[in-house]
Design an enzyme around this catalytic site. Structure first.
Site, mmCIF file in Angstrom:
data_model
loop_
_atom_site.group_PDB
_atom_site.id
_atom_site.type_symbol
_atom_site.label_atom_id
_atom_site.label_comp_id
_atom_site.label_asym_id
_atom_site.label_seq_id
_atom_site.Cartn_x
_atom_site.Cartn_y
_atom_site.Cartn_z
ATOM 1 N N PHE A 6 0.980 -1.092 0.032
ATOM 2 C CA PHE A 6 0.064 0.053 0.100
ATOM 3 C C PHE A 6 0.888 1.155 0.165
ATOM 4 O O PHE A 6 1.578 1.565 0.951
ATOM 5 C CB PHE A 6 -0.868 0.125 1.045
ATOM 6 C CG PHE A 6 -1.818 1.347 0.987
ATOM 7 C CD1 PHE A 6 -3.177 1.149 0.335
ATOM 8 C CD2 PHE A 6 -1.507 2.269 1.838
ATOM 9 C CE1 PHE A 6 -3.970 2.340 0.076
ATOM 10 C CE2 PHE A 6 -2.414 3.610 1.534
ATOM 11 C CZ PHE A 6 -3.508 3.370 0.723
ATOM 12 N N LYS A 18 1.850 11.187 7.370
ATOM 13 C CA LYS A 18 1.090 10.830 8.464
ATOM 14 C C LYS A 18 1.552 11.707 9.746
ATOM 15 O O LYS A 18 1.059 12.665 9.671
ATOM 16 C CB LYS A 18 1.129 9.353 8.740
ATOM 17 C CG LYS A 18 0.405 8.876 7.293
ATOM 18 C CD LYS A 18 -0.217 7.389 7.813
ATOM 19 C CE LYS A 18 -1.390 7.009 6.397
ATOM 20 N NZ LYS A 18 -0.829 5.860 5.719
ATOM 21 N N ASP A 71 8.996 2.934 2.211
ATOM 22 C CA ASP A 71 8.101 3.639 2.685
ATOM 23 C C ASP A 71 7.626 3.622 4.104
ATOM 24 O O ASP A 71 6.915 2.742 4.611
ATOM 25 C CB ASP A 71 6.931 3.211 1.807
ATOM 26 C CG ASP A 71 5.484 4.032 1.696
ATOM 27 O OD1 ASP A 71 5.328 4.840 2.997
ATOM 28 O OD2 ASP A 71 4.508 3.886 1.136
HETATM 29 C C1 PLP Z 1 -0.939 5.929 4.252
HETATM 30 C C2 PLP Z 1 -0.113 5.485 3.393
HETATM 31 C C3 PLP Z 1 0.319 5.954 2.281
HETATM 32 C C4 PLP Z 1 -0.628 7.198 1.576
HETATM 33 O O1 PLP Z 1 -0.588 8.380 2.452
HETATM 34 P P1 PLP Z 1 -1.595 9.351 2.015
HETATM 35 O O2 PLP Z 1 -1.498 10.704 2.897
HETATM 36 O O3 PLP Z 1 -3.022 8.851 2.425
HETATM 37 O O4 PLP Z 1 -1.637 9.643 0.537
HETATM 38 C C5 PLP Z 1 1.554 5.755 1.738
HETATM 39 N N1 PLP Z 1 2.192 4.573 2.114
HETATM 40 C C6 PLP Z 1 1.805 4.102 3.128
HETATM 41 C C7 PLP Z 1 2.654 2.954 3.569
HETATM 42 C C8 PLP Z 1 0.696 4.467 3.960
HETATM 43 O O5 PLP Z 1 0.523 3.852 5.188
#
Ligand code: PLP
Length: 401
Positions: free
Chosen positions: A141, A255, A226
């Site tokens: 994700f 986040k 990520d």
């Molecule tokens: C939440 C998340 C994203 C995307 O972040 P947004 O601010 O919703 O665009 C990307 N990578 C990971 C691992 C995430 O948990």
């Protein structure tokens, strides 16, 4: 327009149904606690998918926000502002990297990392034009933009949204042989989550990132992690890849970087890669705005000063041990790291949703992840006593429902 039900009706009528929220309407938040429109109190065990690591309405973060908002909030990058430089330095030093590039949402940070890796592939590695390949993992994700869902393996995220961006190869998560087999001379990057959050808190085998680092070094491939969900203390280290003692070439953050107040994201990395951008090639109207930078600076300061990572490690071990004591026919196992925890249910349990609904009725807010996982990711300021309370409610619900 007072009751929870009225508000839900409005939301359902006038906003697209791209989420399936629990039927609670939050009107206030303080620390770990939120209150709905009718005055009922709940413990927030999701923290906005880890965006809320500092807790709701953190007084110092609000003070930083208000103070900066009253001075200057948005300038665009057409001019310098007095917050970006200090924020860039503080973030870069915390990461032990060379430089950063500020964006707003997580998906934008991932998009930026993809563009940076491709550019490095062409300019430094010598990959033929438009042939760059990036390897990603099954069940990844990384956000919701068209390019990012192009390499998702979740049909729900992809169906009806093609055509897709080419240039990505998918390998099973945790499988180092599959990664090695997928690398070609055109591979520019391996993009990976240190723990797969949205996939259901999937922790890879020990040594996975170390071996991936070795492979990347041998084949001249960038290791891009990520850390949008796992970073900034969530898993018990400042960054989850530090559990394996590896260094990375690029890291995406988001986040919690916004202190639970604003969308603030960044790519942090080596000068060899991020230094390749020249004016005009990439940007964002809001990226690096002084309001976001001031809040980001305070978010980092509080995180370090209050050792929220250390707290997450210690309380996470406690939380997981207590959850494992729960004797329920529905629970298969409990997994996670720090305060990123999943209770994996048996297929026969009938899905995680009904347990989350039952927990809501008991004043605990958490969210099912995929079908069978109940995720607990509380604010990192949660106390042991609050965890005890959640465990008791979880025990009650997992045994009764
Ligand atoms: C939440 C998340 C994203 C995307 O972040 P947004 O601010 O919703 O665009 C990307 N990578 C990971 C691992 C995430 O948990």
């Amino acid at each position: 327009m007072r009751t929870n039900e009225d508000i839900i009706t409005l939301t359902e009528r006038y906003s697209a149904h791209n989420y399936h929220p629990l039927p609670v309407v939050i009107a206030r938040g303080q620390g770990v606690w939120v209150t709905d429109t009718e005055g009922n109190r709940y413990m927030d065990m999701l923290s906005a998918y880890s965006a809320m690591s500092h807790g709701h309405s953190h007084p110092e973060l609000i003070a930083a926000l208000v103070e900066q908002a009253a001075r200057v909030a948005v300038t665009s990058r057409a001019f310098h502002n007095d917050q970006l430089g200090p924020f860039a330095r503080e973030l870069t030093e915390l990461c032990g990297m060379d430089m950063m590039l500020p964006m707003n949402t997580g998906a934008e940070a991932v998009e930026t990392a993809i563009k940076a890796a491709r550019k490095w592939g062409y300019r430094v590695k010598g990959v033929p034009r438009h042939q760059a390949e990036i390897i990603v993992c099954q069940d990844n994700f990384h956000g919701r933009t068209t390019t990012v869902i192009s390499f998702s393996t979740e049909p729900l995220y992809r169906d009806d949204f093609g055509p897709f961006t080419p240039g990505f190869k998918v390998v099973p998560y945790g499988d180092i042989d599959a990664l090695e087999a997928a690398i070609t001379p055109n591979t520019v990057a391996f993009l990976v989550e240190p723990i797969q959050g949205e996939a259901g808190v999937v922790v890879p085998p020990d040594g996975y990132l170390r071996k991936a680092r070795d492979l990347c070094d041998r084949h001249r491939v960038l290791l891009v992690v990520d850390e949008i969900q796992t970073g900034l203390g969530r898993t018990g280290k400042m960054f989850a890849h530090q559990h394996e003692g590896v260094t990375v070439d690029l890291m995406t953050l988001g986040k919690a970087l916004g202190g639970g107040l604003l969308p603030v994201s960044a790519v942090v990395g080596s000068a060899e890669v991020l230094g390749l951008f020249t004016p005009g090639e990439h940007g964002s109207t809001f990226g690096g705005n002084p309001l976001a930078c001031a809040v980001g600076r305070k978010a980092l300061e509080v995180l370090v000063r209050d050792d929220l990572a250390g707290r997450a490690g210690e309380l996470g071990r406690y939380f997981m041990a207590r959850l494992r004591e729960i004797d329920s026919p529905h629970v298969d196992h409990v997994r996670g790291k720090g305060l990123l925890i999943g209770i994996v249910l048996h297929p026969s349990a009938g899905g995680a949703r009904r347990f989350c609904e039952a927990l809501m009725d008991e004043g605990i807010l958490c969210k099912e992840t995929h079908e069978d996982v109940i995720r607990f990711a509380p604010p990192l300021i949660v106390t042991r006593g609050e965890i005890d309370r959640v465990v008791e409610k979880a025990r009650q619900v997992l045994r009764a429902v």
